[in-house]
Design a protein around this motif. Structure first.
Motif, mmCIF file in Angstrom:
data_model
loop_
_atom_site.group_PDB
_atom_site.id
_atom_site.type_symbol
_atom_site.label_atom_id
_atom_site.label_comp_id
_atom_site.label_asym_id
_atom_site.label_seq_id
_atom_site.Cartn_x
_atom_site.Cartn_y
_atom_site.Cartn_z
ATOM 1 N N ASP A 159 6.467 -0.783 -40.321
ATOM 2 C CA ASP A 159 7.793 -0.154 -39.201
ATOM 3 C C ASP A 159 7.848 1.093 -39.710
ATOM 4 N N LEU A 160 7.280 1.643 -40.513
ATOM 5 C CA LEU A 160 7.116 3.405 -40.985
ATOM 6 C C LEU A 160 7.764 3.765 -39.586
ATOM 7 N N THR A 161 8.316 5.085 -39.320
ATOM 8 C CA THR A 161 8.685 5.968 -38.338
ATOM 9 C C THR A 161 7.410 7.303 -37.933
ATOM 10 N N VAL A 162 7.468 7.722 -37.483
ATOM 11 C CA VAL A 162 6.118 8.677 -37.290
ATOM 12 C C VAL A 162 6.363 10.086 -37.742
ATOM 13 N N GLU A 163 7.472 9.924 -38.447
ATOM 14 C CA GLU A 163 7.657 10.934 -39.836
ATOM 15 C C GLU A 163 7.233 10.271 -41.107
ATOM 16 N N GLU A 164 7.285 9.670 -41.592
ATOM 17 C CA GLU A 164 7.379 8.657 -42.662
ATOM 18 C C GLU A 164 5.654 8.287 -42.347
ATOM 19 N N LYS A 165 4.894 7.933 -41.446
ATOM 20 C CA LYS A 165 3.973 7.837 -40.935
ATOM 21 C C LYS A 165 2.321 8.961 -41.371
ATOM 22 N N GLU A 166 3.276 10.126 -41.172
ATOM 23 C CA GLU A 166 3.313 11.718 -41.191
ATOM 24 C C GLU A 166 2.694 11.923 -42.823
ATOM 25 N N LEU A 167 3.737 11.608 -43.573
ATOM 26 C CA LEU A 167 4.006 11.589 -45.276
ATOM 27 C C LEU A 167 3.671 10.414 -45.572
ATOM 28 N N MET A 168 2.603 9.883 -45.099
ATOM 29 C CA MET A 168 1.281 8.896 -45.801
ATOM 30 C C MET A 168 0.329 9.310 -45.794
ATOM 31 N N ASN A 194 13.571 14.351 -49.658
ATOM 32 C CA ASN A 194 14.801 13.429 -49.915
ATOM 33 C C ASN A 194 14.686 12.270 -49.615
ATOM 34 N N THR A 195 14.998 12.161 -48.129
ATOM 35 C CA THR A 195 15.332 11.008 -47.856
ATOM 36 C C THR A 195 15.013 10.405 -47.200
ATOM 37 N N LEU A 196 13.096 10.826 -46.081
ATOM 38 C CA LEU A 196 12.400 9.531 -46.283
ATOM 39 C C LEU A 196 11.710 9.599 -47.220
ATOM 40 N N LEU A 197 11.383 10.370 -48.305
ATOM 41 C CA LEU A 197 11.067 9.406 -49.220
ATOM 42 C C LEU A 197 11.795 8.379 -50.397
#
Length: 238
Positions: free
Chosen positions: A181-190, A215-218
């Motif tokens: 359920d991660l967004t594209v941006e969240e997957k990039e951070l992972m 900060n919001t994504l984290l």
């Protein structure tokens, strides 16, 4: 100090620094020096509390180490500029070391050691005291073993310290969880955040995000259970 004490101090300080903790010590020769050095080697932060004015580094052979500490932490002193490192200053200095700390770790201590003064200050301040057991034949372990007999927390490995303080995240590391359920941006951070603690500034430098967006994504990723925030704005992958 002994080679055992040096090795143990370096290992503990490296581990704590990598876990996001700031290592606080007194810049003295021996165990203090290794505590600061281990934190710096791990890319972490360290603070040195002086028994002199900030303009007088003691011992002189730690001036280079003090310069490195300034870049990755701080030098702290309650004494005015120009104050010499008089013997009576160091017991006073030790109460600040314990006061700034979440807990105090004693690696090696003879029967009449400054580390025992720091441990006493920590107990008076309601702080936890952790002690590394030593060779019963070594004079450098007499103080340590005495503290253990009196009820200090025995430390056999660095993880014991975090567990005792309630920061036990070791069982969460390296499980290789998959989040759908991660967004594209969240997957990039992972892809940036690993099983090793990484400071938010380093995450920011490796991404194309603004500080506010990061900060919001984290925060969202932490709520999803994908990452965990440690002390000092460090993050690890869960």
């Amino acid at each position: 100090f002994t080679s055992y004490g040096k090795r143990t101090a370096l290992n503990i300080s490296r581990y704590l620094a990598r876990s996001g903790f700031t290592v606080i010590s007194g810049l003295a020769r021996g165990i203090d020096t290794f505590a600061h050095s281990g934190a710096l080697e791990a890319g972490g932060r360290t603070v040195a509390v002086l028994g002199s004015g900030l303009d007088i580094i003691y011992p002189r052979d730690n001036e280079g180490l003090a310069e490195e500490i300034i870049k990755n932490g701080a030098l702290v002193s309650e004494f005015p500029l120009g104050t010499l490192p008089l013997p009576g200053n160091f017991p006073r200095r030790n109460r600040i070391i314990s006061g700034l700390s979440t807990g105090v770790v004693v690696v090696e201590a003879a029967e009449r050691s400054g580390a025992l003064i720091t441990a006493d200050c920590a107990l008076e301040q309601g702080k936890e005291v952790f002690v590394v057991p030593g060779n019963i034949d070594s004079p450098y372990s007499k103080g340590c073993n005495k503290l253990i007999k009196e009820g200090a927390v025995l430390v056999e490995e660095p993880a014991h310290i975090l567990q005792e303080l309630g920061y036990d995240f070791s069982n969460d590391l390296g499980k290789g969880k998959t989040f759908t359920d991660l967004t594209v941006e969240e997957k990039e951070l992972m892809k940036i955040i690993t099983n090793q603690p990484l400071h938010i500034d380093d995450i920011l430098a490796s991404s194309s995000l603004s500080p506010q967006k990061l900060n919001t994504l984290l925060t969202i990723m932490e709520l999803k259970g994908a990452v965990k925030q440690l002390v000092g704005k460090y993050f690890i992958k869960v």
